[in-house]
Design a protein around this motif. Structure first.
Motif, PDB file in Angstrom:
ATOM      1  N   GLY A   1       5.279   5.776   9.826  1.00 47.97           N
ATOM      2  CA  GLY A   1       6.157   5.695   8.660  1.00 47.97           C
ATOM      3  C   GLY A   1       6.240   4.286   8.115  1.00 47.97           C
ATOM      4  N   LEU A   2       6.264   3.290   9.035  1.00 49.57           N
ATOM      5  CA  LEU A   2       6.289   1.884   8.607  1.00 49.57           C
ATOM      6  C   LEU A   2       5.013   1.516   7.861  1.00 49.57           C
ATOM      7  CD1 LEU A   2       7.858   0.083  11.727  1.00 49.57           C
ATOM      8  CD2 LEU A   2       8.888   0.393   9.468  1.00 49.57           C
ATOM      9  N   LEU A   3       3.880   2.093   8.316  1.00 47.80           N
ATOM     10  CA  LEU A   3       2.615   1.820   7.633  1.00 47.80           C
ATOM     11  C   LEU A   3       2.645   2.332   6.192  1.00 47.80           C
ATOM     12  CD1 LEU A   3      -0.006   2.621  10.427  1.00 47.80           C
ATOM     13  CD2 LEU A   3       0.364   0.409   9.348  1.00 47.80           C
ATOM     14  N   TYR A   4       3.113   3.571   6.017  1.00 49.00           N
ATOM     15  CA  TYR A   4       3.193   4.129   4.659  1.00 49.00           C
ATOM     16  C   TYR A   4       4.194   3.354   3.802  1.00 49.00           C
ATOM     17  CZ  TYR A   4       0.388   8.203   5.933  1.00 49.00           C
ATOM     18  OH  TYR A   4      -0.646   9.024   6.316  1.00 49.00           O
ATOM     19  N   THR A   5       5.319   2.960   4.435  1.00 49.53           N
ATOM     20  CA  THR A   5       6.321   2.178   3.701  1.00 49.53           C
ATOM     21  C   THR A   5       5.753   0.836   3.281  1.00 49.53           C
ATOM     22  OG1 THR A   5       8.082   3.242   4.974  1.00 49.53           O
ATOM     23  CG2 THR A   5       8.655   1.217   3.807  1.00 49.53           C
ATOM     24  N   THR A   6       4.998   0.215   4.186  1.00 45.01           N
ATOM     25  CA  THR A   6       4.366  -1.080   3.896  1.00 45.01           C
ATOM     26  C   THR A   6       3.408  -0.971   2.722  1.00 45.01           C
ATOM     27  OG1 THR A   6       4.531  -1.725   6.226  1.00 45.01           O
ATOM     28  CG2 THR A   6       2.932  -2.918   4.869  1.00 45.01           C
ATOM     29  N   VAL A   7       2.595   0.106   2.725  1.00 45.13           N
ATOM     30  CA  VAL A   7       1.642   0.315   1.613  1.00 45.13           C
ATOM     31  C   VAL A   7       2.378   0.515   0.300  1.00 45.13           C
ATOM     32  CG1 VAL A   7      -0.101   1.904   0.705  1.00 45.13           C
ATOM     33  CG2 VAL A   7      -0.163   1.238   3.102  1.00 45.13           C
ATOM     34  N   LEU A   8       3.433   1.336   0.346  1.00 48.71           N
ATOM     35  CA  LEU A   8       4.185   1.634  -0.871  1.00 48.71           C
ATOM     36  C   LEU A   8       4.842   0.380  -1.454  1.00 48.71           C
ATOM     37  CD1 LEU A   8       5.168   3.938  -2.746  1.00 48.71           C
ATOM     38  CD2 LEU A   8       7.204   4.103  -1.270  1.00 48.71           C
ATOM     39  N   VAL A   9       5.539  -0.374  -0.578  1.00 52.02           N
ATOM     40  CA  VAL A   9       6.284  -1.553  -1.040  1.00 52.02           C
ATOM     41  C   VAL A   9       5.334  -2.668  -1.463  1.00 52.02           C
ATOM     42  CG1 VAL A   9       7.908  -3.355  -0.370  1.00 52.02           C
ATOM     43  CG2 VAL A   9       8.319  -0.974   0.328  1.00 52.02           C
ATOM     44  N   SER A  10       4.372  -2.991  -0.565  1.00 51.11           N
ATOM     45  CA  SER A  10       3.454  -4.096  -0.892  1.00 51.11           C
ATOM     46  C   SER A  10       2.573  -3.735  -2.079  1.00 51.11           C
ATOM     47  CB  SER A  10       2.600  -4.457   0.326  1.00 51.11           C
ATOM     48  OG  SER A  10       1.811  -3.348   0.731  1.00 51.11           O
ATOM     49  N   GLY A  11       2.154  -2.430  -2.145  1.00 55.48           N
ATOM     50  CA  GLY A  11       1.330  -1.997  -3.275  1.00 55.48           C
ATOM     51  C   GLY A  11       2.091  -2.126  -4.583  1.00 55.48           C
ATOM     52  N   GLY A  12       3.354  -1.702  -4.589  1.00 52.12           N
ATOM     53  CA  GLY A  12       4.173  -1.842  -5.798  1.00 52.12           C
ATOM     54  C   GLY A  12       4.353  -3.294  -6.189  1.00 52.12           C
ATOM     55  N   PHE A  13       4.550  -4.143  -5.167  1.00 53.79           N
ATOM     56  CA  PHE A  13       4.729  -5.580  -5.430  1.00 53.79           C
ATOM     57  C   PHE A  13       3.467  -6.169  -6.055  1.00 53.79           C
ATOM     58  CE2 PHE A  13       4.213  -9.992  -4.039  1.00 53.79           C
ATOM     59  CZ  PHE A  13       5.364 -10.565  -4.548  1.00 53.79           C
ATOM     60  N   PHE A  14       2.285  -5.815  -5.525  1.00 54.61           N
ATOM     61  CA  PHE A  14       1.035  -6.381  -6.049  1.00 54.61           C
ATOM     62  C   PHE A  14       0.688  -5.816  -7.435  1.00 54.61           C
ATOM     63  CE2 PHE A  14       0.060  -7.050  -1.379  1.00 54.61           C
ATOM     64  CZ  PHE A  14       0.312  -8.411  -1.421  1.00 54.61           C
ATOM     65  N   ILE A  15       1.101  -4.575  -7.701  1.00 55.21           N
ATOM     66  CA  ILE A  15       0.909  -4.021  -9.060  1.00 55.21           C
ATOM     67  C   ILE A  15       1.779  -4.780 -10.053  1.00 55.21           C
ATOM     68  CG2 ILE A  15       1.389  -1.996 -10.504  1.00 55.21           C
ATOM     69  CD1 ILE A  15       0.491  -0.263  -8.132  1.00 55.21           C
ATOM     70  N   ALA A  16       3.041  -5.016  -9.636  1.00 57.16           N
ATOM     71  CA  ALA A  16       3.949  -5.771 -10.506  1.00 57.16           C
ATOM     72  C   ALA A  16       3.411  -7.178 -10.740  1.00 57.16           C
ATOM     73  CB  ALA A  16       5.339  -5.823  -9.879  1.00 57.16           C
ATOM     74  N   GLU A  17       2.779  -7.721  -9.711  1.00 56.96           N
ATOM     75  CA  GLU A  17       2.229  -9.078  -9.797  1.00 56.96           C
ATOM     76  C   GLU A  17       0.961  -9.105 -10.649  1.00 56.96           C
ATOM     77  OE1 GLU A  17       1.854 -12.303  -6.291  1.00 56.96           O
ATOM     78  OE2 GLU A  17       0.250 -10.809  -6.301  1.00 56.96           O
ATOM     79  N   GLY A  18       0.314  -7.926 -10.772  1.00 53.66           N
ATOM     80  CA  GLY A  18      -0.897  -7.851 -11.586  1.00 53.66           C
ATOM     81  C   GLY A  18      -2.176  -8.021 -10.798  1.00 53.66           C
TER      82      GLY A  18
END
Length: 583
Positions: free
Chosen positions: A254-271
């Motif tokens: 669950g932490l792995l999926y959460t990490t992907v979701l949060v970090s992925g959203g952060f990097f999308i926002a970052e561009g």
């Protein structure tokens, strides 16, 4: 590492199956990794083109994917079918090796170990070996390919996010190793406890007649209940550890999926990451997580299989006390001259049983051993066929030390009739033929006639094909004894040991058996262990053995005139008979 090298040894006869299985596993892994890559190719190139071009490429992709999954089907079929067959064959080989090793182990091993525990090692402990043998290398190989392949492709999509993912995975691995150590100990305890249950069952069922005769069913129930509850406690402990292990790994997933979701959203926002890349990344996360999940589930299977195989190897590596010398020669021809030369013997960690015993028996002669229980009479007889080895001195047959000849030729030269007769489950014919497996029907019948059992057998509905039951339960003690004598007649050995062969029989049975034994002992070197002194009057020599060694020796008449121990035993027996007759 000796455990693993021994385990790998069982793959050798099936190397072609094994490597084909690994090849098919690698093909399955490559096909599984292919789909996200195809999706990445379509989203980043094809779907941006014209509808006609998209349709054309999709047709090619569809055909290619169908071919790939057709190949995957064939490989998966091979893995599931022949991979399991390979594991089952390896398990069968191990069970065969263990059974053969049990046959090689000497009496001292059986003195120290319970039959139920040995059965547990032969049956229960090897149940999980088949799955381990098949899924072990295959799971590790497939999972390694998938993890490395998906990890490399994840790095290609996003280095930063993959490194964060790697840190969480590293914590997950540390947790798994920590829990794995606990599981190793608890599964070994499971094996030991279920062996205890098997031992208790075997002991109780083997002695069921004694249990019922003493009306001790409740006592046996309580004893079994104790062993059963110990196994239950061990199983409950293993399930608690497994619960922590699986739940903990579920948390990390669950932490792995959460990490992907949060970090992925952060990097999308970052561009620095495209939305389409995150979708492909999520697909690879599934491929990355699947082998980790497989390895997590495989850990339980691995520990069970390892615990069973460890107990298997512990037994296989047990060196028999009785070993045949590499340069041992066959004992042939056998005349039957026997010498116990300054023989001493002690059991493991026990006091001395025999101390500097000297006995010479000429070929064709009969020597009787008498004396109180515990004097070493049966032990002395057991040294002749090397059921045990002397602690000091030597046992010679025709001038050859029994330790210098092959065990097979030695034991073929000796026939043994004991008080406690063992008959195998099967027919009367099978049990008599055990003395000579390739004997003809005529030879079997002749042996039965010599043992005075032929007429009884012919009176049965099934004749020689009559079933005797487990341990000969359908026959009387005298009938079982005569079948045992027929077995030795068929073997036709030059040396004979009669160990209390008539002591547990009624007078009529003893009369029949004594006549059969007199025929059997003709022209054979014979050692008789007897408590009934009436059966040994005609022995060439009678030796009185006590815990202090040989006390008297001579013929029946000589020993009576000496008025020593033998005369005392003889008078006690026959005065008792006189009193019964006069009463």
């Amino acid at each position: 590492m000796s455990v693993w090298s021994h385990f790998i040894h069982y793959y050798k006869p099936y190397r072609r199956l094994f490597f084909t299985d690994l090849f098919c596993a690698s093909v399955v892994s490559v096909v599984d990794i292919t789909f996200p890559q195809v999706l990445y190719f379509l989203t980043h190139g094809v779907f941006t083109q014209s509808p006609v071009e998209i349709t054309r490429v999709l047709g090619v992709v569809a055909v290619g994917m169908l071919i790939l999954y057709g190949i995957r089907y064939a490989c998966q079929y091979y893995i599931t079918t022949w991979g399991h067959i390979m594991g089952a064959r390896m398990e069968s080989d191990m069970r065969q090796d263990l059974f053969e090793h049990y046959q090689r182990l000497s009496f001292s091993y059986y003195d120290r170990n319970n039959t139920g525990e040995m059965m547990s090692k032969l049956v229960s402990d090897l149940f999980d070996i088949s799955e381990l043998a098949h899924h072990g290398p295959e799971n590790v190989f497939i999972c390694t390919l998938k993890i490395i392949g998906s990890f490399a492709l994840l790095l290609f999509l996003s280095v930063k996010m993959t490194l964060i993912l790697f840190l969480v995975t590293l914590l997950m691995i540390i947790f798994s190793i920590w829990q794995n150590r606990k599981m190793k100990a608890i599964f070994m305890d499971n094996r030991q406890k279920i062996a205890g249950v098997n031992a208790r069952v075997q002991d109780s069922l083997s002695g069921i007649r004694v249990v019922k005769s003493f009306a001790n069913e409740e006592l046996e129930r309580k004893r079994f209940d104790g062993s059963n509850l110990q196994f239950l406690d061990s199983k409950e402990g293993s399930y608690r550890i497994m619960g922590t292990f699986h739940a903990g790994n579920g948390l990390f997933q669950g932490l792995l999926y959460t990490t992907v979701l949060v970090s992925g959203g952060f990097f999308i926002a970052e561009g620095s990451l495209a939305v389409s890349d995150l979708a492909v990344y999520a697909l690879y996360i599934g491929i990355f997580m699947n082998p980790i999940d497989v390895l997590i589930n495989f850990t339980e299977q691995f520990q069970k299989g390892y615990a069973g195989f460890k107990r298997f190897t512990d037994t296989i590596h047990t060196v028999p006390d009785i070993l045949e010398k590499p340069d041992a020669l066959p004992l042939t021809p056998v005349r039957g001259n026997i010498v116990f030369q300054d023989v001493s013997f002690r059991y493991h960690q026990n006091t001395q049983v025999l101390d500097h015993v000297n006995i010479t028996i000429a070929a064709g002669k009969t020597v009787a051993l008498v004396g109180p229980s515990g004097g070493g009479k049966t032990t002395l007889c057991s040294l002749l066929p090397r059921f045990y080895d002397v602690s000091g001195g030597a046992v010679l047959i025709d001038g050859q030390d029994v330790r210098d000849v092959t065990l097979k030729s030695l034991r073929r030269a000796i026939g043994i009739v004991q008080q406690d007769v063992y008959l195998f489950a099967g027919t009367i014919r099978d049990n008599i033929a055990y003395g000579k497996p390739d004997a003809t029907d005529a030879e079997i019948m002749e042996a039965a006639k010599n043992a005075s059992i032929h007429d009884f057998i012919m009176g049965l509905d099934g004749g020689y094909d009559s079933y005797v039951g487990e341990r000969g339960a359908r026959l009387s003690g005298g009938q079982k004894q005569r079948i045992a004598i027929a077995r030795v007649f068929l073997k036709n050995p030059p040396i004979l040991i009669l160990d209390e062969a008539t002591s547990a029989l009624d007078n009529e049975s003893e009369c029949h058996i004594q006549a059969a034994l007199e025929r059997l002992t003709q022209n054979r070197t014979t050692i008789v262990v007897a408590h009934r002194l009436s059966t040994i009057r005609n022995a060439d020599e009678i030796i009185v053995i006590t815990q202090d060694g040989i006390q008297e020796r001579g013929s029946h008449e000589t020993l009576l005139t000496q008025n020593g121990l033998y005369a005392k035993y003889y008078n006690i027996q026959f005065e008792g008979l006189d009193e019964l007759e006069n009463g």
